[in-house]
Write a protein that holds these residues in place. Structure first.
Motif, PDB file in Angstrom:
ATOM      1  N   TYR A  45      -6.684  -7.128   6.744  1.00  0.00           N
ATOM      2  CA  TYR A  45      -5.827  -6.099   6.147  1.00  0.00           C
ATOM      3  C   TYR A  45      -5.118  -6.712   4.947  1.00  0.00           C
ATOM      4  O   TYR A  45      -4.476  -7.756   5.051  1.00  0.00           O
ATOM      5  CB  TYR A  45      -4.814  -5.610   7.175  1.00  0.00           C
ATOM      6  CG  TYR A  45      -4.146  -4.302   6.822  1.00  0.00           C
ATOM      7  CD1 TYR A  45      -4.893  -3.150   6.613  1.00  0.00           C
ATOM      8  CD2 TYR A  45      -2.764  -4.217   6.716  1.00  0.00           C
ATOM      9  CE1 TYR A  45      -4.286  -1.941   6.315  1.00  0.00           C
ATOM     10  CE2 TYR A  45      -2.138  -3.010   6.426  1.00  0.00           C
ATOM     11  CZ  TYR A  45      -2.904  -1.885   6.210  1.00  0.00           C
ATOM     12  OH  TYR A  45      -2.292  -0.687   5.915  1.00  0.00           O
ATOM     13  N   LEU A  77       3.702  -1.222   4.020  1.00  0.00           N
ATOM     14  CA  LEU A  77       3.241   0.158   3.867  1.00  0.00           C
ATOM     15  C   LEU A  77       4.422   1.013   3.427  1.00  0.00           C
ATOM     16  O   LEU A  77       5.483   0.981   4.053  1.00  0.00           O
ATOM     17  CB  LEU A  77       2.724   0.700   5.199  1.00  0.00           C
ATOM     18  CG  LEU A  77       1.414   0.145   5.744  1.00  0.00           C
ATOM     19  CD1 LEU A  77       1.150   0.726   7.122  1.00  0.00           C
ATOM     20  CD2 LEU A  77       0.274   0.472   4.811  1.00  0.00           C
ATOM     21  N   TYR A 124      -2.591  -5.723   3.123  1.00  0.00           N
ATOM     22  CA  TYR A 124      -1.243  -5.297   2.757  1.00  0.00           C
ATOM     23  C   TYR A 124      -0.181  -5.837   3.707  1.00  0.00           C
ATOM     24  O   TYR A 124      -0.365  -5.891   4.921  1.00  0.00           O
ATOM     25  CB  TYR A 124      -1.178  -3.769   2.722  1.00  0.00           C
ATOM     26  CG  TYR A 124      -2.257  -3.170   1.850  1.00  0.00           C
ATOM     27  CD1 TYR A 124      -2.177  -3.260   0.466  1.00  0.00           C
ATOM     28  CD2 TYR A 124      -3.371  -2.563   2.422  1.00  0.00           C
ATOM     29  CE1 TYR A 124      -3.182  -2.734  -0.345  1.00  0.00           C
ATOM     30  CE2 TYR A 124      -4.368  -2.029   1.619  1.00  0.00           C
ATOM     31  CZ  TYR A 124      -4.272  -2.120   0.241  1.00  0.00           C
ATOM     32  OH  TYR A 124      -5.266  -1.615  -0.546  1.00  0.00           O
ATOM     33  N   LEU A 149       0.847  -1.188   0.000  1.00  0.00           N
ATOM     34  CA  LEU A 149       0.000   0.000   0.000  1.00  0.00           C
ATOM     35  C   LEU A 149       0.883   1.240   0.000  1.00  0.00           C
ATOM     36  O   LEU A 149       1.697   1.439   0.902  1.00  0.00           O
ATOM     37  CB  LEU A 149      -0.910   0.023   1.229  1.00  0.00           C
ATOM     38  CG  LEU A 149      -1.766   1.296   1.408  1.00  0.00           C
ATOM     39  CD1 LEU A 149      -2.666   1.519   0.195  1.00  0.00           C
ATOM     40  CD2 LEU A 149      -2.585   1.225   2.688  1.00  0.00           C
ATOM     41  N   LYS A 159     -12.673  -0.571   9.112  1.00  0.00           N
ATOM     42  CA  LYS A 159     -11.566  -1.281   8.474  1.00  0.00           C
ATOM     43  C   LYS A 159     -10.687  -2.012   9.489  1.00  0.00           C
ATOM     44  O   LYS A 159     -10.033  -3.001   9.141  1.00  0.00           O
ATOM     45  CB  LYS A 159     -10.728  -0.300   7.642  1.00  0.00           C
ATOM     46  CG  LYS A 159     -11.428   0.171   6.373  1.00  0.00           C
ATOM     47  CD  LYS A 159     -10.515   1.025   5.502  1.00  0.00           C
ATOM     48  CE  LYS A 159     -11.209   1.386   4.192  1.00  0.00           C
ATOM     49  NZ  LYS A 159     -10.337   2.173   3.285  1.00  0.00           N
ATOM     50  N   ALA A 171      -3.569   7.388   5.012  1.00  0.00           N
ATOM     51  CA  ALA A 171      -2.823   6.636   4.002  1.00  0.00           C
ATOM     52  C   ALA A 171      -2.690   5.178   4.416  1.00  0.00           C
ATOM     53  O   ALA A 171      -2.744   4.273   3.574  1.00  0.00           O
ATOM     54  CB  ALA A 171      -1.445   7.260   3.795  1.00  0.00           C
ATOM     55  N   THR A 193     -12.446   4.256   9.239  1.00  0.00           N
ATOM     56  CA  THR A 193     -11.231   3.616   9.761  1.00  0.00           C
ATOM     57  C   THR A 193     -11.571   2.576  10.822  1.00  0.00           C
ATOM     58  O   THR A 193     -10.936   1.522  10.902  1.00  0.00           O
ATOM     59  CB  THR A 193     -10.251   4.658  10.335  1.00  0.00           C
ATOM     60  OG1 THR A 193     -10.871   5.348  11.434  1.00  0.00           O
ATOM     61  CG2 THR A 193      -9.835   5.661   9.275  1.00  0.00           C
ATOM     62  N   ASP A 219      -5.798   3.512   3.629  1.00  0.00           N
ATOM     63  CA  ASP A 219      -6.216   3.709   2.237  1.00  0.00           C
ATOM     64  C   ASP A 219      -7.565   4.422   2.181  1.00  0.00           C
ATOM     65  O   ASP A 219      -8.486   4.038   1.457  1.00  0.00           O
ATOM     66  CB  ASP A 219      -6.295   2.374   1.494  1.00  0.00           C
ATOM     67  CG  ASP A 219      -6.284   2.553  -0.022  1.00  0.00           C
ATOM     68  OD1 ASP A 219      -5.863   3.628  -0.486  1.00  0.00           O
ATOM     69  OD2 ASP A 219      -6.703   1.628  -0.735  1.00  0.00           O
ATOM     70  N   THR A 220      -7.645   5.507   2.945  1.00  0.00           N
ATOM     71  CA  THR A 220      -8.865   6.301   3.060  1.00  0.00           C
ATOM     72  C   THR A 220      -8.570   7.735   2.650  1.00  0.00           C
ATOM     73  O   THR A 220      -7.526   8.281   2.999  1.00  0.00           O
ATOM     74  CB  THR A 220      -9.380   6.267   4.514  1.00  0.00           C
ATOM     75  OG1 THR A 220      -9.710   4.916   4.852  1.00  0.00           O
ATOM     76  CG2 THR A 220     -10.613   7.149   4.692  1.00  0.00           C
ATOM     77  N   ARG A 221      -9.494   8.345   1.947  1.00  0.00           N
ATOM     78  CA  ARG A 221      -9.283   9.705   1.451  1.00  0.00           C
ATOM     79  C   ARG A 221      -9.624  10.763   2.497  1.00  0.00           C
ATOM     80  O   ARG A 221     -10.516  10.572   3.325  1.00  0.00           O
ATOM     81  CB  ARG A 221     -10.127   9.955   0.196  1.00  0.00           C
ATOM     82  CG  ARG A 221      -9.654   9.174  -1.020  1.00  0.00           C
ATOM     83  CD  ARG A 221     -10.480   9.543  -2.244  1.00  0.00           C
ATOM     84  NE  ARG A 221      -9.990   8.881  -3.429  1.00  0.00           N
ATOM     85  CZ  ARG A 221      -8.984   9.326  -4.186  1.00  0.00           C
ATOM     86  NH1 ARG A 221      -8.383  10.448  -3.860  1.00  0.00           N
ATOM     87  NH2 ARG A 221      -8.597   8.669  -5.254  1.00  0.00           N
ATOM     88  N   HIS A 255      -0.191   5.139  -0.797  1.00  0.00           N
ATOM     89  CA  HIS A 255      -1.253   6.049  -1.214  1.00  0.00           C
ATOM     90  C   HIS A 255      -0.735   6.964  -2.322  1.00  0.00           C
ATOM     91  O   HIS A 255       0.358   7.512  -2.232  1.00  0.00           O
ATOM     92  CB  HIS A 255      -1.736   6.879  -0.026  1.00  0.00           C
ATOM     93  CG  HIS A 255      -3.099   7.453  -0.213  1.00  0.00           C
ATOM     94  ND1 HIS A 255      -3.345   8.513  -1.043  1.00  0.00           N
ATOM     95  CD2 HIS A 255      -4.305   7.080   0.298  1.00  0.00           C
ATOM     96  CE1 HIS A 255      -4.633   8.792  -1.008  1.00  0.00           C
ATOM     97  NE2 HIS A 255      -5.241   7.938  -0.207  1.00  0.00           N
ATOM     98  N   TYR A 256      -1.528   7.114  -3.389  1.00  0.00           N
ATOM     99  CA  TYR A 256      -1.058   7.862  -4.555  1.00  0.00           C
ATOM    100  C   TYR A 256      -0.812   9.340  -4.244  1.00  0.00           C
ATOM    101  O   TYR A 256       0.111   9.949  -4.754  1.00  0.00           O
ATOM    102  CB  TYR A 256      -2.070   7.738  -5.698  1.00  0.00           C
ATOM    103  CG  TYR A 256      -1.537   8.239  -7.018  1.00  0.00           C
ATOM    104  CD1 TYR A 256      -0.745   7.414  -7.820  1.00  0.00           C
ATOM    105  CD2 TYR A 256      -1.778   9.536  -7.452  1.00  0.00           C
ATOM    106  CE1 TYR A 256      -0.236   7.870  -9.022  1.00  0.00           C
ATOM    107  CE2 TYR A 256      -1.268  10.001  -8.655  1.00  0.00           C
ATOM    108  CZ  TYR A 256      -0.500   9.164  -9.437  1.00  0.00           C
ATOM    109  OH  TYR A 256       0.005   9.625 -10.622  1.00  0.00           O
TER     110      TYR A 256
END
Length: 429
Positions: free
Chosen positions: A98, A103, A100, A52, A93, A67, A90, A70-72, A54-55
């Motif tokens: 999970y 990280l 990943y 993971l 989740k 990040a 969060t 993986d939440t905006r 984050h972009y």
């Protein structure tokens, strides 16, 4: 007050996430190149792990925990209800598997102490320091202060990789003795390095990736600009340290691609090439981008150079430094955007024999370049955010509107900010 409370809650959630799942952590710090390095590392590590990264640049205390999940970040930053939804997401989740194993995180800093702050809940297995260069100088004041801040990661990472090319050895005084540390880059003294054998502008570099573990490996890197070789080398070094085979490292390095807004090649009008480096700008990255522009064989080269923000008292010197790197024999035009670029960069470029035009908006700059653009030209666009937004100049030079999807800061919120600063985009043609 509310922001601090939300940050504490998200940090608590992040601690729970890490304790429950125990992913490997790779943390990237540095004055420039963090996002490209982060995504390159993720590309290589994905040859073996579920990764993971984050972009976006989620590198602040309030954003970094997101990040990990993986939440905006919510669009309405000042809305308590929006943040409650994020916290609830969060929490949900935390109770799900999970996905990943690794990280790859980006740690940002605006002022002294920001990097050290993250050690409250992050202890990286590997840290990567990309560069020490002018950044947020209104708060740091000196490059030594910047170096101390960026190298603070070495005090709480289990192992560190430092860019031998862009971190002066004089700053080693900020690194604790006896830590597990290696260097990477293009320098022959770096433990992990790349030696270029051939280079084709716009197509990449072929050569060998050199490491203590595997010796020399033939590799082709699909990156633009010599400074982005270092990004790939960092990724290869991290891959080796996390147990990838020589074949996996080579395959991962070959798959690294430029990130949007960071030395990304786009198709322009009249069969021109646009080097889109509009995400941000600093003296070190702008100078490197110009050197890349000079390497392209063409009959016309144009550099669109915006003001570099947040440099404080260092601004005049920094802009003049970039202007000094403008070579009148190699450039047909230097086009500046913003007050500081006009005041300091433009005169320096003119003293180097360049034809210079200065504008206060990216639309005016883009319109001018559109008017002088020749078939087969190569255009570099480089700039920061507020008061510049050079990606809007690029938008006026693209071959197709479909390419606009590759530009940075195109969300409705960002476009609204640009409209408030510059007004409506003018029609051209």
């Amino acid at each position: 007050m509310i922001k601090a409370l939300i940050t504490r809650i998200l940090e608590f959630q992040a601690k729970r996430l890490l304790k429950r799942n125990k992913p490997l952590i790779v943390a990237v710090t540095g004055s420039v190149g963090k996002t490209s390095t982060k995504l390159s590392i993720a590309t290589v590590l994905s040859q073996k792990y579920k990764v993971l990264a984050h972009y976006g640049s989620y590198n602040t205390p309030i954003a970094l925990p997101l990040a990990m999940f993986d939440t905006r970040i919510p669009l309405k930053l000042k809305s308590p209800s929006s943040w409650l939804k994020v916290i609830w997401e969060t929490q949900q989740k935390l109770h799900k598997p999970y996905d990943y194993q690794v990280l790859v995180l980006e740690l940002g800093t605006d002022s002294p102490g920001d990097i050290a702050y993250f050690k409250k809940y992050i202890h990286p297995d590997i840290a990567v320091v990309t560069a020490v260069a002018a950044e947020h100088m209104e708060y740091f004041g000196t490059l030594e202060a910047v170096a101390k801040e960026e190298l603070a990661i070495t005090h709480f990472a289990k192992e560190t990789l430092i860019n031998r090319d862009d971190v002066d050895t004089a700053y080693s005084k900020f690194v604790p003795e006896g830590i597990n540390l290696d260097t990477y880059g293009t320098s022959g003294v770096a433990e992990y390095r790349f030696a270029t054998h051939n280079y084709a502008p716009g197509k990449g570099f072929s050569g060998v990736f050199v490491s203590p573990e595997f010796g020399e490996q033939p590799v082709t890197l699909q990156v633009v600009g010599e400074h982005n070789i270092r990004t790939a080398v960092a990724a290869g070094a991290v891959g080796i340290k996390l147990g990838l085979s020589a074949e996996q490292v080579a395959a991962g390095l070959a798959q690294i691609q430029p990130v949007n807004g960071r030395m990304h090649l786009l198709k322009g009008l009249y069969e021109s090439i646009i080097i889109d480096d509009t995400y941000n700008s600093s003296p070190i990255s702008a100078t490197a981008a110009l050197q890349t522009l000079y390497a392209f064989p063409t009959t016309q080269r144009i550099a669109i150079l915006g003001s570099m923000n947040e440099l404080g008292e260092y601004s005049a010197k920094a802009h003049a430094q970039v202007g000094d790197a403008c070579n009148g024999a190699m450039l047909d035009w230097v086009v500046t955007i913003g007050a500081e670029a006009e005041q300091y960069l433009a005169p320096a470029a003119a003293s180097k024999g360049c034809r210079v035009r200065s504008f206060s908006s990216p639309y005016a700059a883009g319109s001018f370049v559109h008017s002088v653009l020749q078939r087969g030209a190569v255009v570099l666009a480089k700039g920061s955010q507020n008061g510049v937004f050079a990606e809007e100049a690029v938008k006026m030079l693209l071959h197709s509107t479909e390419e606009e999807e590759s530009l940075v800061r195109q969300s409705p919120d960002w476009l609204a900010i640009k409209q408030r600063q510059f007004g409506d985009k003018p029609a051209i043609g």
